[in-house]
Structures are given as C-alpha cells and as structure tokens.
Design a protein around this motif. Sequence first.
Motif, PDB file in Angstrom:
ATOM      1  N   VAL A 383      21.392  72.828  59.226  1.00  0.00           N
ATOM      2  CA  VAL A 383      22.500  73.465  59.650  1.00  0.00           C
ATOM      3  C   VAL A 383      22.296  74.220  60.835  1.00  0.00           C
ATOM      4  CG1 VAL A 383      23.780  75.245  58.608  1.00  0.00           C
ATOM      5  CG2 VAL A 383      22.995  73.497  57.193  1.00  0.00           C
ATOM      6  N   ALA A 384      21.242  74.799  61.249  1.00  0.00           N
ATOM      7  CA  ALA A 384      20.821  75.660  62.440  1.00  0.00           C
ATOM      8  C   ALA A 384      20.823  75.064  63.683  1.00  0.00           C
ATOM      9  CB  ALA A 384      19.920  76.919  62.099  1.00  0.00           C
ATOM     10  N   GLN A 385      20.562  73.832  63.514  1.00  0.00           N
ATOM     11  CA  GLN A 385      20.205  72.832  64.692  1.00  0.00           C
ATOM     12  C   GLN A 385      21.303  71.976  64.890  1.00  0.00           C
ATOM     13  OE1 GLN A 385      15.876  72.777  65.802  1.00  0.00           O
ATOM     14  NE2 GLN A 385      15.662  72.703  63.754  1.00  0.00           N
ATOM     15  N   ARG A 386      22.248  72.032  64.368  1.00  0.00           N
ATOM     16  CA  ARG A 386      23.535  71.118  64.556  1.00  0.00           C
ATOM     17  C   ARG A 386      24.722  71.785  65.357  1.00  0.00           C
ATOM     18  NH1 ARG A 386      19.803  68.767  63.329  1.00  0.00           N
ATOM     19  NH2 ARG A 386      19.388  66.988  61.752  1.00  0.00           N
ATOM     20  N   SER A 387      25.404  71.261  65.970  1.00  0.00           N
ATOM     21  CA  SER A 387      26.675  72.080  66.599  1.00  0.00           C
ATOM     22  C   SER A 387      27.824  71.992  65.453  1.00  0.00           C
ATOM     23  CB  SER A 387      27.315  71.173  67.942  1.00  0.00           C
ATOM     24  OG  SER A 387      27.815  69.939  67.241  1.00  0.00           O
ATOM     25  N   ASN A 388      28.765  72.818  65.715  1.00  0.00           N
ATOM     26  CA  ASN A 388      29.658  73.357  64.679  1.00  0.00           C
ATOM     27  C   ASN A 388      30.546  71.889  64.438  1.00  0.00           C
ATOM     28  OD1 ASN A 388      32.517  74.197  63.787  1.00  0.00           O
ATOM     29  ND2 ASN A 388      31.188  75.885  63.180  1.00  0.00           N
ATOM     30  N   ALA A 389      30.774  71.122  65.385  1.00  0.00           N
ATOM     31  CA  ALA A 389      31.707  69.858  65.216  1.00  0.00           C
ATOM     32  C   ALA A 389      30.702  68.917  64.375  1.00  0.00           C
ATOM     33  CB  ALA A 389      31.853  69.249  66.624  1.00  0.00           C
ATOM     34  N   GLN A 390      29.392  68.819  64.720  1.00  0.00           N
ATOM     35  CA  GLN A 390      28.396  68.038  63.764  1.00  0.00           C
ATOM     36  C   GLN A 390      28.462  68.602  62.459  1.00  0.00           C
ATOM     37  OE1 GLN A 390      24.933  68.334  66.239  1.00  0.00           O
ATOM     38  NE2 GLN A 390      25.323  66.470  67.332  1.00  0.00           N
ATOM     39  N   ARG A 391      28.423  69.649  62.101  1.00  0.00           N
ATOM     40  CA  ARG A 391      28.330  70.433  60.655  1.00  0.00           C
ATOM     41  C   ARG A 391      29.715  70.090  59.984  1.00  0.00           C
ATOM     42  NH1 ARG A 391      27.316  75.789  63.287  1.00  0.00           N
ATOM     43  NH2 ARG A 391      25.259  75.753  64.109  1.00  0.00           N
ATOM     44  N   GLN A 392      30.797  69.923  60.726  1.00  0.00           N
ATOM     45  CA  GLN A 392      32.196  69.644  60.266  1.00  0.00           C
ATOM     46  C   GLN A 392      32.049  67.898  59.982  1.00  0.00           C
ATOM     47  OE1 GLN A 392      33.816  71.999  59.294  1.00  0.00           O
ATOM     48  NE2 GLN A 392      32.331  73.169  60.687  1.00  0.00           N
ATOM     49  N   GLU A 393      31.422  67.184  60.546  1.00  0.00           N
ATOM     50  CA  GLU A 393      31.450  65.839  60.184  1.00  0.00           C
ATOM     51  C   GLU A 393      30.230  65.849  58.910  1.00  0.00           C
ATOM     52  OE1 GLU A 393      30.618  62.686  62.954  1.00  0.00           O
ATOM     53  OE2 GLU A 393      30.610  63.942  64.399  1.00  0.00           O
ATOM     54  N   ILE A 394      29.392  66.478  58.952  1.00  0.00           N
ATOM     55  CA  ILE A 394      28.325  66.470  57.671  1.00  0.00           C
ATOM     56  C   ILE A 394      29.103  66.844  56.577  1.00  0.00           C
ATOM     57  CG2 ILE A 394      26.356  67.682  56.603  1.00  0.00           C
ATOM     58  CD1 ILE A 394      25.274  68.024  59.608  1.00  0.00           C
ATOM     59  N   ARG A 395      29.761  67.721  56.645  1.00  0.00           N
ATOM     60  CA  ARG A 395      30.882  68.234  55.386  1.00  0.00           C
ATOM     61  C   ARG A 395      31.677  67.292  54.991  1.00  0.00           C
ATOM     62  NH1 ARG A 395      34.097  73.855  56.659  1.00  0.00           N
ATOM     63  NH2 ARG A 395      35.138  73.222  54.779  1.00  0.00           N
ATOM     64  N   ARG A 396      32.431  66.535  55.928  1.00  0.00           N
ATOM     65  CA  ARG A 396      33.244  65.327  55.604  1.00  0.00           C
ATOM     66  C   ARG A 396      32.435  64.186  55.055  1.00  0.00           C
ATOM     67  NH1 ARG A 396      35.659  67.138  60.585  1.00  0.00           N
ATOM     68  NH2 ARG A 396      34.684  65.628  61.573  1.00  0.00           N
ATOM     69  N   THR A 397      31.150  64.039  55.360  1.00  0.00           N
ATOM     70  CA  THR A 397      30.413  62.496  55.069  1.00  0.00           C
ATOM     71  C   THR A 397      29.742  63.194  53.761  1.00  0.00           C
ATOM     72  OG1 THR A 397      29.795  62.325  57.541  1.00  0.00           O
ATOM     73  CG2 THR A 397      28.594  61.223  55.718  1.00  0.00           C
ATOM     74  N   PHE A 398      29.479  64.294  53.464  1.00  0.00           N
ATOM     75  CA  PHE A 398      28.963  64.675  51.993  1.00  0.00           C
ATOM     76  C   PHE A 398      29.956  64.513  51.046  1.00  0.00           C
ATOM     77  CE2 PHE A 398      27.260  67.783  49.053  1.00  0.00           C
ATOM     78  CZ  PHE A 398      25.881  67.662  49.163  1.00  0.00           C
ATOM     79  N   LYS A 399      31.258  64.796  51.341  1.00  0.00           N
ATOM     80  CA  LYS A 399      32.316  64.452  50.469  1.00  0.00           C
ATOM     81  C   LYS A 399      32.552  63.066  50.053  1.00  0.00           C
ATOM     82  CE  LYS A 399      35.360  67.637  49.131  1.00  0.00           C
ATOM     83  NZ  LYS A 399      36.333  68.394  48.974  1.00  0.00           N
ATOM     84  N   ARG A 611      28.005  87.891  61.934  1.00  0.00           N
ATOM     85  CA  ARG A 611      29.136  87.539  62.526  1.00  0.00           C
ATOM     86  C   ARG A 611      28.939  87.228  64.332  1.00  0.00           C
ATOM     87  NH1 ARG A 611      31.697  91.896  61.460  1.00  0.00           N
ATOM     88  NH2 ARG A 611      31.117  93.131  63.563  1.00  0.00           N
ATOM     89  N   ILE A 612      28.166  88.064  64.730  1.00  0.00           N
ATOM     90  CA  ILE A 612      28.092  87.809  66.044  1.00  0.00           C
ATOM     91  C   ILE A 612      26.761  86.804  66.369  1.00  0.00           C
ATOM     92  CG2 ILE A 612      26.926  88.886  68.307  1.00  0.00           C
ATOM     93  CD1 ILE A 612      27.584  91.532  66.980  1.00  0.00           C
ATOM     94  N   MET A 613      25.871  86.522  65.843  1.00  0.00           N
ATOM     95  CA  MET A 613      24.883  85.481  65.867  1.00  0.00           C
ATOM     96  C   MET A 613      25.684  84.050  65.535  1.00  0.00           C
ATOM     97  SD  MET A 613      22.004  86.544  66.752  1.00  0.00           S
ATOM     98  CE  MET A 613      21.041  85.409  66.763  1.00  0.00           C
ATOM     99  N   VAL A 614      26.598  83.975  64.607  1.00  0.00           N
ATOM    100  CA  VAL A 614      27.160  82.948  64.177  1.00  0.00           C
ATOM    101  C   VAL A 614      28.268  82.599  65.429  1.00  0.00           C
ATOM    102  CG1 VAL A 614      28.858  81.592  62.451  1.00  0.00           C
ATOM    103  CG2 VAL A 614      26.996  82.853  61.820  1.00  0.00           C
ATOM    104  N   SER A 615      29.166  83.517  65.508  1.00  0.00           N
ATOM    105  CA  SER A 615      30.330  83.260  66.488  1.00  0.00           C
ATOM    106  C   SER A 615      29.825  82.928  67.884  1.00  0.00           C
ATOM    107  CB  SER A 615      31.136  84.435  66.156  1.00  0.00           C
ATOM    108  OG  SER A 615      30.761  85.527  66.951  1.00  0.00           O
ATOM    109  N   ARG A 616      28.878  83.574  68.375  1.00  0.00           N
ATOM    110  CA  ARG A 616      28.485  83.309  69.831  1.00  0.00           C
ATOM    111  C   ARG A 616      27.327  82.324  69.950  1.00  0.00           C
ATOM    112  NH1 ARG A 616      32.624  85.306  71.143  1.00  0.00           N
ATOM    113  NH2 ARG A 616      31.897  84.874  73.302  1.00  0.00           N
ATOM    114  N   SER A 617      26.655  81.779  69.099  1.00  0.00           N
ATOM    115  CA  SER A 617      25.476  80.828  69.334  1.00  0.00           C
ATOM    116  C   SER A 617      25.958  79.572  70.021  1.00  0.00           C
ATOM    117  CB  SER A 617      25.065  80.257  67.970  1.00  0.00           C
ATOM    118  OG  SER A 617      25.958  79.803  67.068  1.00  0.00           O
ATOM    119  N   GLU A 618      27.279  79.128  69.963  1.00  0.00           N
ATOM    120  CA  GLU A 618      27.752  78.202  70.925  1.00  0.00           C
ATOM    121  C   GLU A 618      28.635  78.361  72.105  1.00  0.00           C
ATOM    122  OE1 GLU A 618      28.739  74.325  68.789  1.00  0.00           O
ATOM    123  OE2 GLU A 618      28.201  75.391  66.846  1.00  0.00           O
TER     124      GLU A 618
END
Length: 665
Positions: A383-399, A611-618
Amino acid sequence: MGFRGTITDASDFDPTADAETLFNAMKGFGSDKDAILDLVTSRSNRQRQEVIGAYKCSFGKDLIEDLKYELTGKFERLIVSLMRTPAYHDAKEIHDAVNGVGTSERCLIEITASRNNRQMNEMVAAYKDAYGRDMEDDIIADTSGHFKKMLVVLLQGARDESGVVDADLVQQDAQDLYAAGEEQWGTDEAKFIMILGNRSVTHLCMVFDAFEIIAEMSVEDSIKRELSGDFERLMLAVVQCIRSVPMFFAKRLYKAMKGLGTADNTLIRIMISRSEIDILDIRECFRLLYEKSLHNMITDDTSGEYKRTLLNLCGGDDDLAGEFFPEAAQIAYKMWEMSAMTKVQLRPTVLPASTFDPAADAQALRKAMKGFGTDEDAIIEIVAQRSNAQRQEIRRTFKSLLGRDLMKDLKSELSKNLERLIIGLMLTPAEFDAKMMRKAIEGAGTDEHALIEILVTRTNEEILAMNAAYHSAYKTSLEEAIHSDTSGHFCRILVSLVQGAREDGPADEERAVSDSQELADACNAESDDMVMKFMSILCTRSFPHLRKVFQEFVRFSNKDIEQIIKKEMSGDVKNAFYAIVRSVKNQPSYFADRLYKAMKGLGTDDRALIRIMVSRSEADLFNIRKEFKETHDVSLHEFIKVETMIGDTSGDYRKTLLLLCGGED
C-alpha cells in the motif's frame, strides 16, 4: 547603515567607581549578582575594557578571574564573555569549536559567514595572540574537503568592499553559478567558492537576482540541490548573510531556543556579538519571521540572572503590529518579491511502482489477511509503495478477482492508527479529503484547524472533487455541513473557499496595487468591515496575485500582513487568514509547521499527521521534508521515528509513515 545596537556608552562613566562597585559586589560571602549584571550590561565593550584596567590598578586583581570564581553556570559564561573584546570573544569561540570533543561546525559557520573583513582580521590576530597558533592552521587540521576550502577563503578577510558593481560581471557570475550547478552533471564547487567567497555584498545581491531569472529558482534552492553536509550549510549561511545578516541571526536565535533545551552557547554568542551592532534589526526580523518577539522567547526559554542579563542585551519587547524599522521593511518587501520570482519544483515521495501487477498485489493482500493473524508488513509494503491510481486498480481487481471488498477486509484486520493510515491511502484523494472534512465537522467539537488546512491548500479542482465525494458519501452538501457547524465570519470564509472558485493566473500588477491599498485602508476600518475586505481579496485572488498584493502591502503600510492578522484579528478568523498568507508565501513550509505542531509536546495529533502525510505524499512531501529540516534542525524522518514511538507498540504505524516520508535528510 547606522548604529542599530542596544548597548551604548554610559554617559557618566567612571571606570574606577565601576571597579569598586564590582569589587564590593563580590566581596565577602556570596555575590551581588544583580549589581554585577546591571553594571556590565549598561556599559559598552570599550568601557568594560577600561573597567578591567581600573580594577587591576585599584585592587591588583584580574577582574575576569574574579568573575569566574564568583559566578557559575550559564550566567558566568555570559558575564565573562561580555568582558572580552569582540575579537577575543570570537577567537575563543573558534578555539573552543575546533579544540573540544568533536568540531562545532555550526559555530565555525556562523562566525565566518557573518563577519566583515575588519572583524575577521582582528579575530585572526587575537587568536594568534591568545593561543600562539594560526587560526587557519587549526581549522585546516580539524576540517576537510570543500568545507575547509571555503572556511580558508573566508578567513582571509579579503571580500571586495569597494561597493563598485560591474553589470557585465554580475551577468557572468550568475551564468557561471548556473553552469557550475544546474546546467551540468555534478557540481563545480570551486566556482561557488570563488564567487561567494570574494565578491562584494552589493555585487552578490545583484548576482542572486540575475541567477533567479536564469535558473527560475533561488540560489539557496540551487545550493540545496547541488551541495550537501557542512559545505551546503556554510554556503547557505554565506548567502543568507549576503542577503541580510539580521535575518540570518534571527533564524539562528530561534533555532537556539525552540524545542526541548536551549543551545546556550549559540544564544550567548549572538546576543553578545550583535548587542552593539544590529540587535534592533535582529529583533525586528525575528518578529517578522515568528509568532513572538525575541524578548518574549528569551523570557519563556531562560531563567534567573541569566535571563535578566539576556533581556538587558535584547533591550526591550516589540509590539507585534508596530511599524517596521527600515531594514526590516526592506527585508519583508524583498521576501515577498523572492517568493513571487522563485519557481519551486514540487516533488512527491511516493511514485508509481515501476513493475506493477494489480492482480498479484490483490492476491498478496488477500494472503496477508487470510487465516489466523495478519501480515501487516506485507500490507504496508504494497500500500505505501504504490501510487494512488495504482491502489485504485488494486481495489477494483480485488473485487473482480476475489469477489470481496478490500476496504472492508482491511478495516476488519487492522486497528487504531495503522488502520486509519492504510484506509486513508486506499481512498481516492477526493474521498480522503471528504472523509477528513466529515471527521473535522462531526462529533464533539469541530476541528477548525483541519477545515482551514484542507480548504486553504487544495486547488479548485481538488475542492470540487471533494465536494462531489462528500455529497456521494454523506448525502448532503459540504457547504450545508459547514453552515450547520460553524458561524459568523469564520463560516463565511469557509463557504467562500469551498466554492472552489479562486482565480487562476499570474499577478495583475495594477490590480495588486489597488488590492494592497484597499487592505491597508481596511486596517483602519471597523473590525467587521476589515474582515469582509480581507475575505473578499484573500479568499478569491490567485496565489501569484496575492504574493504581489502582500509585497505592495508592506510598501503602503510599512507593516507585514501576517503581523496585522495576528494583532487585529482573533480566533478561527485569524487562523484562516494566517493559513492563507503562509500558504501563499511558502506552502511546503506551512505544512512543515503543521507537522511539527502535530508531533511536538505531549501526545501526537495523529489525525493531522495522517492527513498531511497521506495528502502530500504524491504532491510535495519531499519539499515539506526540506522545509522541516531547514526550520527545525531535525529531519522529518527522525522526528517521526522519535515522536511516534510513544504509545505505538507494534511500530507498523511508524513504519508506514516513514515509508511515506521517503528517506532521511
């Protein structure tokens, strides 16, 4: 520039009478410390030298040795240091820096970067007289590399002080600095040393302006990118002193006193060395940069006779919204000008994984959560080493692959801060912001700081996406939620910001002058009218335009917009406008300050940290890291490591934060 010190010659000066007063203060059992500090801090250094001579003539004793015997601790160091001439005081500081256990590089940097030719030459001579050795030889023996070379150049005390500027050479030097760093692989350190170590102050100020036009960044940002370690710190100090010696010392004083513990050697050295030169300008720069006066910070951070002596040297408290001294007004104007000219390249700490397989990640996450126990390490690594766009793909693929809701599975398997952090990363940015706004509004008490932070720092597109996500998740509009939970001017400011309708584009010079005049005029209006005028400009104009407005505001009012807001406004309204100004000036610096406040002291504000670490990491967390280190003298990585140990037994939460942080600085 004329005299800007606080310590001057005493008018009815009698060195023999002063010597007798000091002798009596130290006679018998104990000593009269108040009498000693009052006398020493009300005489100039020249007069103190006469008192030393008179003391020996009258009593056959060495005054400094008697003071050392009678006094103790920091108070003794401070009083004894005041009795030395500036040259001998600097010489002793350098001697102690290179002859103690380990070298005090920061002391070497501070002194060599800030002294003029006369001061440097007198210090070198005093060192030879006091220790029988060459200062240069001792520094060479104790330092290395480019750091050593630059120190040696500065020790020569040979900077051009003619005041003559060759316009062609200005352009050539600016181009040479650019070619030595930004334009090539590797860095030509010798070119930086030659130019920054020898050219005149006036010349270099013009070089820095020319460099910004060529490189589209400040020379400070270039140094941070191209150099490292003590050499980087020395070159940055030289640049800061070229721009403004008082501003350099204001920053040094703040760092000496903030946080746990005080760097007393630094505090003593600066207060003594500047008390008869420019402490008034340092006070004003301190007020410009930070939320309290130098007088107040010394009061809060020190005690006893030591504090009283420092406050006598400081010379008085400053009204927060008082008018600038000329030096500080020029600096404030220049700071906004630099903020407008500098184009900062925003850099994330989390990048898309280069070899990405959403199906493999989905399977790995399922495996980490299946059966007895949970493999938190496996979850964190993905989770911490994927971009947010990649995490959304993982969510969809998981389902689609497993027929399960990844978010529900994560919530059931994780807990506490780790769960909040991982879930935050798995949401889209809009969903995450909407959830953070909901958390700030609902429950007992409103988190006004969170509302301000999110609405001030997001782009129009991000705010509109957040509005849509909020309505989708909670079946009501974010604007309605704000109306129901806030009131008055603060509510109106938030509603204005939540429209996501801030103007885009560069500054309109003519309109900026008009806006700044309106803000200056509003400062004399009724409180409600002042807030409404500030809101109509600060909540609607583009950030580049506001930089120009705030710069011109200094010219019209001889005051800084931040100080006006702090002085004339209060509560959430003050905090909202202040956040806008800080974000306009330097948004990564604003976030660095928010992170520091979230972690310092007793307990951590984990919601703000997440909030800051998540929102600013990318977005710009790399820049935030740099600002954090610059302001607080400790890396964000190290600060997170230390501050999140308390109450976090597993370490998984801390590990995830450190992965998002992206490295040690």
